[in-house]
Structures are given as C-alpha cells and as structure tokens.
Design an enzyme around this catalytic site. Structure first.
Site, PDB file in Angstrom:
ATOM      1  N   GLU A  48       0.800  -1.229   0.000  1.00 28.04           N
ATOM      2  CA  GLU A  48       0.000   0.000   0.000  1.00 28.04           C
ATOM      3  C   GLU A  48       0.836   1.284   0.000  1.00 28.04           C
ATOM      4  O   GLU A  48       0.561   2.198   0.773  1.00 28.04           O
ATOM      5  CB  GLU A  48      -0.931  -0.005   1.210  1.00 28.04           C
ATOM      6  CG  GLU A  48      -0.255   0.143   2.575  1.00 28.04           C
ATOM      7  CD  GLU A  48       0.125  -1.154   3.244  1.00 28.04           C
ATOM      8  OE1 GLU A  48       0.227  -2.170   2.539  1.00 28.04           O
ATOM      9  OE2 GLU A  48       0.316  -1.143   4.473  1.00 28.04           O
ATOM     10  N   ASN A  49       1.866   1.372  -0.849  1.00 29.51           N
ATOM     11  CA  ASN A  49       2.638   2.618  -0.905  1.00 29.51           C
ATOM     12  C   ASN A  49       1.681   3.793  -1.116  1.00 29.51           C
ATOM     13  O   ASN A  49       0.687   3.674  -1.849  1.00 29.51           O
ATOM     14  CB  ASN A  49       3.632   2.588  -2.063  1.00 29.51           C
ATOM     15  CG  ASN A  49       4.459   1.321  -2.054  1.00 29.51           C
ATOM     16  OD1 ASN A  49       5.261   1.096  -1.168  1.00 29.51           O
ATOM     17  ND2 ASN A  49       4.217   0.471  -3.040  1.00 29.51           N
ATOM     18  N   GLU A  86      -6.152  -2.439   0.474  1.00 20.53           N
ATOM     19  CA  GLU A  86      -5.029  -1.547   0.157  1.00 20.53           C
ATOM     20  C   GLU A  86      -5.482  -0.096   0.036  1.00 20.53           C
ATOM     21  O   GLU A  86      -4.769   0.820   0.473  1.00 20.53           O
ATOM     22  CB  GLU A  86      -4.345  -2.002  -1.148  1.00 20.53           C
ATOM     23  CG  GLU A  86      -3.834  -3.430  -1.131  1.00 20.53           C
ATOM     24  CD  GLU A  86      -2.953  -3.739   0.073  1.00 20.53           C
ATOM     25  OE1 GLU A  86      -2.237  -2.833   0.550  1.00 20.53           O
ATOM     26  OE2 GLU A  86      -2.994  -4.887   0.567  1.00 20.53           O
TER      27      GLU A  86
END
Ligand SMILES: [Zn+2]
Length: 231
Positions: free
Chosen positions: A13-14, A47
C-alpha cells in the site's frame, strides 16, 4: 494501482502507488473464478483503506500496529459487503475470526498490542494475530457500538423478561417450551466463544435444522457445537 508480474507480496500500500501481484488485481469475466473476484475485491479494498489507515493517519508507534492492519482488514470486508451484498461476505470473515480464536488459544499467543523497541522489531510482531485477532476485535466493537446490532436473538420472536441472555433465570427456563432457544453472539460479531448447556445446545441444533438462524449464525453454531471441532 499497478499490477506487477511476480510481485513477491499480494499487494503493497505505498502512498499513492498501490502495487499488486497480477493475480490479486487483474480480473477477467471470461477467465477468472467468482472466488478470484471476491479475493481481489477484498485485497483492493484493503489496500485502498490503507491510504487512510496507515498512510494519511497512523498510530503513534509500532506498538499499536494491529490498528493499522486490523482496521484495513475489517473495513475491506465492510466495503465488500456494501459493494456486493449478495456475497454475504461476513460469513467468510467468520473463518478469519475463527482462525484468530485458534491462534489466541495457543500458548505462544500474544496480545494484539505488542511493545516494540525499534523499527526492526515491527516486522517480528507482524503476524496473523495483528490481522485476524485485530480485525475480529474491531468487528466486535462494531457489533457492540453499532445502532442496529443487538447481542441476543430468540426463537418464536419473543424475548426474555430482561432481554439479556446471560441472565436468563431458572424460572424462565422452566416456563420455556422446548422450541424456545437463545443464540448468543448474534451474527458472530463478538470475538469470544460461548458454551451452551446440553439442553440449550439441542434446541439450537433444531433451530439450525429449521433454518431459523442466519448463515453467519449457523456457521457460528458449527464452530461452537460440532463435537471435537478443532476450533
Ligand atoms: Zn494491510
């Protein structure tokens, strides 16, 4: 959102760049199974939830990592349930919750809150307890605080005198006919197990057979009543 060939994790989940393993993001109506559609919906919701829970806002320190992981897991089921109510996805969350109870029963189990001294220690505490037990505890809070969820249902549409299952009095029990039953932990929203006495357990089995309980409650009864169940 980007699908990456042979990405090592299911997804990451950047902030503003969610990366997925191809199988966890790409879906084809012609080639993919319904199960894959469900998994991908939950993963994507998880996410995207992390963009808020974890990225924009986060806990003060890794000690409360379960809030990050538990919230994203819990809310992914909530979102999926809103998008596809026909899936009754909370019935599948029950497996996750049951896994959490199993892990919790192990001697090596630990609290969802774990003291962490430095950043390297965070990886060591990131286990299924954070995800499964953490999300199940949040689900329990939802059940407790939610407007429409009560902790008791009863057969024949009637209630005990005080509406509280745990204080069903002996006198009330004597007056009950054998079709009257009480199911505690409605919709299995609570992260705990219930032990019913033999008589009540027998009535509940009949209620299950007669289809009086929801799918989630029936699954919950399966976990609680099936003899020698490993859970
Ligand atoms: Zn996550």
């Amino acid at each position: 959102m980007v699908a990456v060939f042979e990405f090592s994790s299911g997804a990451m989940e950047n902030f503003r760049l969610i990366v997925y393993r191809e199988s966890h993001m790409l879906y084809s109506d012609l080639k993919s199974t319904d199960k894959r559609k469900q998994i991908n919906t939950i993963v994507v919701a998880h996410e995207v939830a992390h963009q808020w829970f974890g990225n924009l806002i986060t806990m003060g320190w890794g000690t409360h990592l379960w809030l990050n992981k538990g919230f994203a897991t819990w809310i992914s089921y909530m979102v999926t349930n809103i998008l596809f109510p026909e899936w009754q996805i909370w019935t599948q969350f029950l497996q996750l919750s049951a896994d959490g109870l199993s892990l919790n029963a192990l001697q090596q189990s630990h609290l969802i809150k774990v003291e962490v001294d430095d950043a390297h220690g965070i990886d060591q505490i990131l286990d299924d307890i954070s995800y499964k037990k953490g999300s199940a505890v949040i689900r329990m809070l939802q059940g407790y605080l939610g407007n429409d969820i009560v902790q008791l249902t009863q057969g024949k549409g009637s209630r005990t005198s005080n509406g509280n299952s745990s204080s069903l009095k002996e006198k009330d029990q004597e007056q009950c006919d054998e079709t009257l039953w009480v199911k505690v932990n409605v919709e299995q929203s609570g992260f705990y197990r219930v032990i019913y006495d033999d008589e009540l357990a027998a009535r509940l089995r009949k209620a299950v057979v007669k289809n009086y309980l929801s799918a989630t409650d029936k699954l919950g009864m399966y976990y609680m009543l099936v003899k020698d169940c490993p859970l």
